[in-house]
Design a protein around this motif. Structure first.
Motif, PDB file in Angstrom:
ATOM      1  N   ARG A  32       0.970  -1.050   0.032  1.00  0.00           N
ATOM      2  CA  ARG A  32      -0.064  -0.111  -0.086  1.00  0.00           C
ATOM      3  C   ARG A  32       0.986   1.403  -0.083  1.00  0.00           C
ATOM      4  NH1 ARG A  32      -1.216  -3.160   3.672  1.00  0.00           N
ATOM      5  NH2 ARG A  32      -3.102  -4.817   3.298  1.00  0.00           N
ATOM      6  N   VAL A  46      -9.958  -6.416   8.007  1.00  0.00           N
ATOM      7  CA  VAL A  46     -10.553  -5.376   7.143  1.00  0.00           C
ATOM      8  C   VAL A  46     -10.567  -4.138   8.011  1.00  0.00           C
ATOM      9  CG1 VAL A  46     -12.576  -4.472   5.646  1.00  0.00           C
ATOM     10  CG2 VAL A  46     -11.687  -6.718   5.443  1.00  0.00           C
ATOM     11  N   THR A  68     -10.267  -0.094   7.235  1.00  0.00           N
ATOM     12  CA  THR A  68     -10.865   1.138   6.441  1.00  0.00           C
ATOM     13  C   THR A  68     -11.774   0.479   5.537  1.00  0.00           C
ATOM     14  OG1 THR A  68      -9.093   1.442   4.909  1.00  0.00           O
ATOM     15  CG2 THR A  68      -9.081   2.659   6.930  1.00  0.00           C
ATOM     16  N   PHE A  97      -4.581  -1.846  18.069  1.00  0.00           N
ATOM     17  CA  PHE A  97      -3.605  -2.398  17.009  1.00  0.00           C
ATOM     18  C   PHE A  97      -3.042  -3.685  17.416  1.00  0.00           C
ATOM     19  CE2 PHE A  97       0.248  -3.402  14.507  1.00  0.00           C
ATOM     20  CZ  PHE A  97       0.020  -2.690  13.290  1.00  0.00           C
TER      21      PHE A  97
HETATM   22  P1  IMP Z   1      -7.516  -1.381   5.225  1.00  0.00           P
HETATM   23  O1  IMP Z   1      -7.230  -0.917   3.810  1.00  0.00           O
HETATM   24  O2  IMP Z   1      -7.262  -0.040   6.043  1.00  0.00           O
HETATM   25  O3  IMP Z   1      -8.627  -1.960   5.526  1.00  0.00           O
HETATM   26  O4  IMP Z   1      -6.156  -2.206   5.430  1.00  0.00           O
HETATM   27  C1  IMP Z   1      -6.192  -3.633   6.025  1.00  0.00           C
HETATM   28  C2  IMP Z   1      -4.727  -3.825   5.896  1.00  0.00           C
HETATM   29  O5  IMP Z   1      -3.972  -3.119   6.991  1.00  0.00           O
HETATM   30  C3  IMP Z   1      -4.602  -5.206   6.661  1.00  0.00           C
HETATM   31  O6  IMP Z   1      -4.553  -6.046   5.560  1.00  0.00           O
HETATM   32  C4  IMP Z   1      -3.315  -5.196   7.254  1.00  0.00           C
HETATM   33  O7  IMP Z   1      -2.078  -5.279   6.729  1.00  0.00           O
HETATM   34  C5  IMP Z   1      -3.341  -3.760   7.845  1.00  0.00           C
HETATM   35  N1  IMP Z   1      -3.745  -3.663   9.184  1.00  0.00           N
HETATM   36  C6  IMP Z   1      -5.008  -2.896   9.603  1.00  0.00           C
HETATM   37  N2  IMP Z   1      -5.018  -2.906  10.922  1.00  0.00           N
HETATM   38  C7  IMP Z   1      -3.943  -3.816  11.321  1.00  0.00           C
HETATM   39  C8  IMP Z   1      -3.653  -4.026  12.764  1.00  0.00           C
HETATM   40  O8  IMP Z   1      -4.380  -3.826  13.764  1.00  0.00           O
HETATM   41  N3  IMP Z   1      -2.506  -4.825  12.703  1.00  0.00           N
HETATM   42  C9  IMP Z   1      -1.495  -5.156  11.752  1.00  0.00           C
HETATM   43  N4  IMP Z   1      -2.319  -4.941  10.395  1.00  0.00           N
HETATM   44  C10 IMP Z   1      -3.140  -4.060  10.299  1.00  0.00           C
END
Ligand code: IMP
Ligand code: MG
Length: 191
Positions: free
Chosen positions: A80, A112, A114, A162
């Motif tokens: 990302r 998942v 955001t 987290f």
């Molecule tokens: P989103 O696009 O914000 O849904 O991102 C999801 C991604 O962010 C996941 O696939 C994780 O790699 C990372 N992520 C989000 N929250 C956490 C967390 O609490 N611990 C570790 N990685 C996270």
């Protein structure tokens, strides 16, 4: 729940690992339940399971062993950038080997949050014309959702805290922990 003593051999004394949130047994039980549900839903069909690297590697490998239907397994590696806000972009580091057109696809994510990553991936995969596309995530954090998307299979709903372990990383560490834990915020600075 306190940490297993063996963890200190793995991570050292200034351990960034906080409290265990889901232990091995709890995760195993839930993954088995998800496997049974997915197997029932897809009975009579052949599934293409797509794990998103790196985070979903551990979950995907446990989940496929709980599925009682014929399946193919493929992985997509992403990274990302533009981490803030709804404009987040996802770069494909490794694309699929399988052609997904006309196939029943189950996309597997670690968490998942955001929803932007999963939303982007669902859009990308839908454009390749699968027969069906479902999303399975071990963890769902609805509180911080920016993109609405249907989650077909969810392991656990989690809060803002987290989390690390069982594939989830902090600065690419702790993916190998067999349980899911919070961070020890006195040792780590979570960005
Ligand atoms: P989103 O696009 O914000 O849904 O991102 C999801 C991604 O962010 C996941 O696939 C994780 O790699 C990372 N992520 C989000 N929250 C956490 C967390 O609490 N611990 C570790 N990685 C996270
Ligand atoms: Mg990550």
């Amino acid at each position: 729940m306190s940490l297993p003593a063996s963890l200190y051999r793995k991570t050292g004394a200034d351990c960034e690992v906080g409290e265990v949130v889901y232990d091995e047994k709890t995760i195993r039980t839930r993954v088995a339940q998800l496997g049974l549900k997915i197997s029932t839903d897809y009975a009579g069909r052949e599934l293409l399971v797509i794990g998103i690297l790196k985070g979903a590697l551990v979950f995907t490998s446990d989940l496929v062993r709980e599925l009682q239907i014929p399946l193919h397994l493929d992985f997509m590696a992403i990274s990302r950038y533009a981490a803030q806000g709804p404009t987040r972009k996802v770069r494909i580091v490794r694309d699929l080997q399988e052609d997904i057109a006309g196939r029943h696809v189950l996309l597997v994510e670690d968490i998942v949050d955001t929803g932007l990553t999963a939303n982007y991936l669902c859009g990308l995969l839908s454009a390749r014309k699968p027969a069906s596309l479902s999303l399975c995530t071990l963890l769902d954090r609805p509180e911080l959702r920016l993109a609405e998307l249907p989650l077909n299979y969810v392991g656990f709903q989690v809060s803002r805290e987290f989390l690390i372990g069982y594939g989830l990383d902090y600065r690419d560490r702790y993916r190998d922990l067999p349980f899911i834990a919070s961070m020890n915020l006195t040792s780590a600075r979570v960005e």
